[in-house]
Design a protein around this motif. Structure first.
Motif, PDB file in Angstrom:
ATOM      1  N   UNK A 149      88.091  64.720  58.063  1.00 20.56           N
ATOM      2  CA  UNK A 149      86.856  64.517  57.308  1.00 20.56           C
ATOM      3  C   UNK A 149      85.942  63.481  57.933  1.00 20.56           C
ATOM      4  N   UNK A 150      86.476  62.322  58.272  1.00 22.86           N
ATOM      5  CA  UNK A 150      85.644  61.250  58.815  1.00 22.86           C
ATOM      6  C   UNK A 150      85.015  61.658  60.150  1.00 22.86           C
ATOM      7  N   UNK A 151      85.812  62.274  61.022  1.00 25.76           N
ATOM      8  CA  UNK A 151      85.297  62.698  62.327  1.00 25.76           C
ATOM      9  C   UNK A 151      84.241  63.790  62.176  1.00 25.76           C
ATOM     10  N   UNK A 152      84.483  64.737  61.282  1.00 22.86           N
ATOM     11  CA  UNK A 152      83.493  65.796  61.049  1.00 22.86           C
ATOM     12  C   UNK A 152      82.191  65.189  60.545  1.00 22.86           C
ATOM     13  N   UNK A 153      82.284  64.294  59.581  1.00 20.53           N
ATOM     14  CA  UNK A 153      81.092  63.672  59.019  1.00 20.53           C
ATOM     15  C   UNK A 153      80.314  62.892  60.077  1.00 20.53           C
ATOM     16  N   UNK A 154      81.011  62.251  60.994  1.00 22.78           N
ATOM     17  CA  UNK A 154      80.324  61.433  61.996  1.00 22.78           C
ATOM     18  C   UNK A 154      79.727  62.259  63.140  1.00 22.78           C
ATOM     19  N   UNK A 155      80.186  63.498  63.308  1.00 26.15           N
ATOM     20  CA  UNK A 155      79.674  64.318  64.413  1.00 26.15           C
ATOM     21  C   UNK A 155      78.732  65.435  63.961  1.00 26.15           C
ATOM     22  N   UNK A 156      78.672  65.707  62.672  1.00 25.13           N
ATOM     23  CA  UNK A 156      77.809  66.783  62.162  1.00 25.13           C
ATOM     24  C   UNK A 156      76.347  66.395  62.298  1.00 25.13           C
ATOM     25  N   UNK A 157      75.548  67.301  62.851  1.00 25.11           N
ATOM     26  CA  UNK A 157      74.119  67.040  63.010  1.00 25.11           C
ATOM     27  C   UNK A 157      73.306  68.270  62.636  1.00 25.11           C
ATOM     28  N   UNK A 158      72.107  68.037  62.130  1.00 23.26           N
ATOM     29  CA  UNK A 158      71.182  69.121  61.822  1.00 23.26           C
ATOM     30  C   UNK A 158      71.777  70.194  60.938  1.00 23.26           C
ATOM     31  N   UNK A 159      71.448  71.437  61.249  1.00 24.01           N
ATOM     32  CA  UNK A 159      71.957  72.565  60.471  1.00 24.01           C
ATOM     33  C   UNK A 159      73.261  73.116  61.027  1.00 24.01           C
ATOM     34  N   UNK A 160      73.817  72.495  62.024  1.00 20.18           N
ATOM     35  CA  UNK A 160      75.060  72.962  62.639  1.00 20.18           C
ATOM     36  C   UNK A 160      76.297  72.618  61.818  1.00 20.18           C
TER      37      UNK A 160
END
Length: 188
Positions: A149-160
């Motif tokens: 969860x933490x890694x996903x949240x920190x790498x998610x950008x824009x509509x991707x």
């Protein structure tokens, strides 16, 4: 059975749709947000979180009373803002995995969520990364184990959203083509 929290991403403005999809309704009048929540609950999620942004004041009353609402102040930043808000809210639960879906999949059946959560054999847990595939195309639902969860949240950008993370970390693809409902609705 795995302890799962469902997250409905419903914060966007729905530009192509002509308005926030969190306000959309099925032909029988049922709000899409209610359909998405019910799909996650009936598919095996213990709790459900709905992210709202554009039209949040109007959409809030459409969220079932048993679901939690997470308001996304930076919703204009794309699906990633909605995903981050949903995962932040999920962190307050005891769930081992989050099952993420979109509000604009009103035909997604609970069977797709059940398939994504897999058999009750302990295979799905805090390290899990799974993505539904419909007719060869990656889609939803997506299952993210708590350890991601933490890694996903920190790498998610824009509509991707989480797509880059899922690809880079070898998410297991689960074919849900036979279940239908994998196509999002972008036009009224």
């Amino acid at each position: 059975m795995v302890n799962a929290v469902g997250i409905v991403l419903a914060a966007g403005a729905g530009t192509r749709f002509g308005g926030p999809k969190a306000l959309a309704r099925a032909d029988d009048g049922t709000p899409w947000v209610e359909i998405a929540c019910r799909t996650l609950l009936d598919g095996g999620c213990k709790d459900v979180i709905v992210t709202l942004g554009a039209g949040a004041d109007t959409a809030g009353p459409l969220v079932p009373g048993w679901a939690t609402t997470a308001v996304v102040p930076d919703w204009a930043g794309g699906a990633s803002a909605s995903l981050r808000a949903g995962l932040a809210a999920a962190a307050g639960t005891s769930a081992d995995v989050a099952v993420i879906t979109l509000v604009d999949l009103p035909h997604l059946p609970p069977a797709a969520v059940r398939r994504m959560l897999g058999p009750d054999d302990g295979a799905v847990g805090a390290d899990t990364l799974r993505r539904a595939v419909h007719a060869g195309r990656p889609g939803h639902p997506v299952v993210l184990g708590r350890h991601h969860w933490e890694a996903v949240a920190s790498t998610a950008t824009g509509d991707r959203g989480a797509s880059g993370y899922l690809r880079e970390h070898g998410a297991t693809e689960v074919d849900c083509t036979d279940l239908g409902g994998g196509g999002d609705v972008d036009r009224r």
